[in-house]
Design a protein around this motif. Structure first.
Motif: not given
Length: 541
Positions: A371-386
């Motif tokens: 959203p601003v030059r000095y901050v970054q957000f990452n969000v991930d969702a993962s799914y494994a077929t165990w």
């Protein structure tokens, strides 16, 4: 499941308990260590990097990210990790295993834990290490003006290592004295393609060496064994030699050493398996419509990994003499022939074996928001077929004596065994924050709540994999020369508490329970902690 007589129940328990210990050890490679040893940068961000894959690590997390690299670069990284797992044992309410009410492991705890390693082409050295240090290496090539970027790398995709041999009386030795399970990617030819300024695609082919080594002592505190032992105590003279018994089933024929005690060590199992060449396929896409927003996705294909190696079962005198005694009675051999019971159990039976252990498919999707030059957000969702781990297949090069009575369960071939697992396919999330105080300095923070694919009613000490939380922190600095240095530290912790009879891979005590439960009737509580530090250095070449 027939339980007409004790003699019929006992042979059901014996071979399946031994076999299941081997079959159920394999899951340790799965739900705990995925993504934990792959990238020092990703560890600092809770592995939430699919929409912003870092350098050559994009081969694993999203090969489309390779197309963002516009120069030839080399990557060197080293990480150190230690795994500490412990457990305590306490007899549950009304503890009674076939008439036995005092387990020697009551109110004990597991002792020191160390790590080991498997060296491809050599095997597992006998070292006991406080932790392990593993280097990773990668290269990226890009020709100016080309839409293609090429790369390859070597990295540890998964690792699990526990050594409980420092204390020879460690109660954890009955559920994994030594466990070494790892998946080392030694080559990963990959291509990133820049379709447009905002859309990129990528393909990677990680080629791995997989190793699975387990050594464990075994005991079988099951009610059937307990009743058998109490029956012997009441029927057999201390030194053996019951005349009436010789005309019966030979309960006393094994002498003092053949007296069954459900809490004594029954056997030792050693398995060493490898898959030297096991390729998979990674497909990735990265869409960056704005400098402050991106979406990434990766498909990591699975495979039915075929392991081969050796096995050895060393049986203690208690079981060997008990079987010998049964065959010394008049009716024992007849009963054994009807039930398919072996005429004897060798002290050592060893040979070659193979195992098919699926490596599940993994899908991960992530977003990057700055959203601003000095901050970054990452969000991930993962799914494994165990969830596809419904069964594991083990094949031996000969008829294993301890498996011959598996005919009672409709398994006619004692050289092959398929065992159910009942794992779950789950969605997990990861969260990362990056701060950019200057153009050269980056600060990283991450959190990954990791739900275990092993249900609580399947947990054991070979795979002590409860729900965990991973915290990460890191920093990176880019020098004027183009050299970039990243540092990372992380900590993961999880706990489990299983009252008696709550996990039938560990502490069930029902009369007809035949699955390996070395702590039957015990309340078992434990934890696992993983500490990790690493650095990554990249530069032009």
């Amino acid at each position: 499941m027939a339980r007409a007589t004790i003699f019929r129940g006992f042979p059901r328990l014996l071979p399946l308990a031994v076999a299941l210990a081997g079959a159920f050890a394999a899951p340790a490679q799965a739900a705990l260590m995925e993504n934990l040893t792959t990238s020092t940068i990703a560890m600092a961000l809770g592995n939430a990097v699919t929409a912003d894959p870092p350098g050559v690590d994009a081969i694993h997390f999203n090969p489309a990210g390779l197309a963002r690299i516009k120069e030839d670069r080399e990557y060197h990284s080293v990480f150190g990790a230690s795994i500490r797992t412990g457990a305590t044992f306490k007899q549950g309410p009304g503890f009674d295993i076939g008439g036995w009410t005092e387990d020697p492991l009551n109110n004990t705890s597991t002792g020191p834990v160390r790590q080991g390693m498997y060296v491809p082409g050599y095997g597992k050295p006998g070292w006991r290490l406080p932790g392990v240090v593993i280097p990773n290496l990668g290269f990226v090539w890009h020709k100016e003006g080309s839409k293609f970027t090429f790369a390859t790398g070597s990295y540890m995709a998964q690792a699990m290592s526990v050594d409980r041999t420092k204390d020879p009386n460690d109660p954890g030795r009955f559920d994994g004295r030594q466990i070494q399970i790892q998946r080392l990617v030694y080559a990963s030819p990959s291509i990133g393609y820049e379709y447009s300024d905002t859309l990129r695609f990528g393909v990677g082919v990680p080629i791995a060496h997989a190793a699975f080594v387990v050594n464990t002592d075994m005991r079988m505190p099951n009610e059937l064994l307990g009743i058998m032992g109490k029956l012997q105590q009441g029927w057999c003279p201390e030194n053996g030699g019951n005349l009436l018994d010789t005309f019966g089933f030979g309960l006393c024929g094994g002498g003092k050493e053949g007296m069954v005690n459900p809490f004594k060590k029954a056997a030792n199992m050693s398995v060493s398996l490898t898959a030297p060449f096991d390729p998979t396929l990674n497909l990735g896409v990265l869409w960056e419509p704005k400098p402050w927003f991106a979406i990434g996705a990766v498909y990591q294909g699975g495979t039915k990994t075929k392991y081969s190696g050796t096995y050895a079962f060393t049986t203690e005198p208690m079981l060997r003499n008990f079987v010998k005694g049964l065959n010394s009675g008049l009716l024992g051999p007849i009963a054994g022939a009807v039930l398919g019971f072996p005429s004897s159990i060798p002290e050592l039976q060893h040979g070659n074996m193979t195992a098919t252990i699926p490596f599940p498919t993994h899908v991960q999707v992530g977003v990057k928001f700055k959203p601003v030059r000095y901050v970054q957000f990452n969000v991930d969702a993962s799914y494994a077929t165990w969830g596809e781990w419904d069964a594991l297949t083990f094949e031996f090069d000969q008829s294993v004596k301890l498996l011959e009575v598996a005919r009672l369960y409709g398994i006619a071939d004692s050289t092959k065994l398929k065992m159910p697992r009942g794992y779950k396919s789950l969605v997990n999330f990861g969260y990362g924050i990056q701060l950019f105080p200057t153009d050269k300095l980056t600060l990283r923070f991450g959190l990954e709540p990791r739900k275990s694919s092993i249900p609580s009613n399947k947990i054991d000490l070979v795979a002590p994999l409860p729900d965990t939380k991973l915290w990460g922190i890191g920093a990176a600095y880019r020098f004027n020369s183009g050299l970039e240095l990243s540092l990372t530290g992380s900590y993961m912790v999880g706990k489990f508490n299983n009252p008696a009879n709550s996990s039938c891979n560990m502490n069930c005590y029902k009369f007809d329970n035949i699955i390996y439960n070395p702590y039957a009737g015990m309340d078992v509580a434990g934890d696992i902690k993983v500490r990790y530090v690493g650095f990554n250095l990249s530069k032009k070449f």
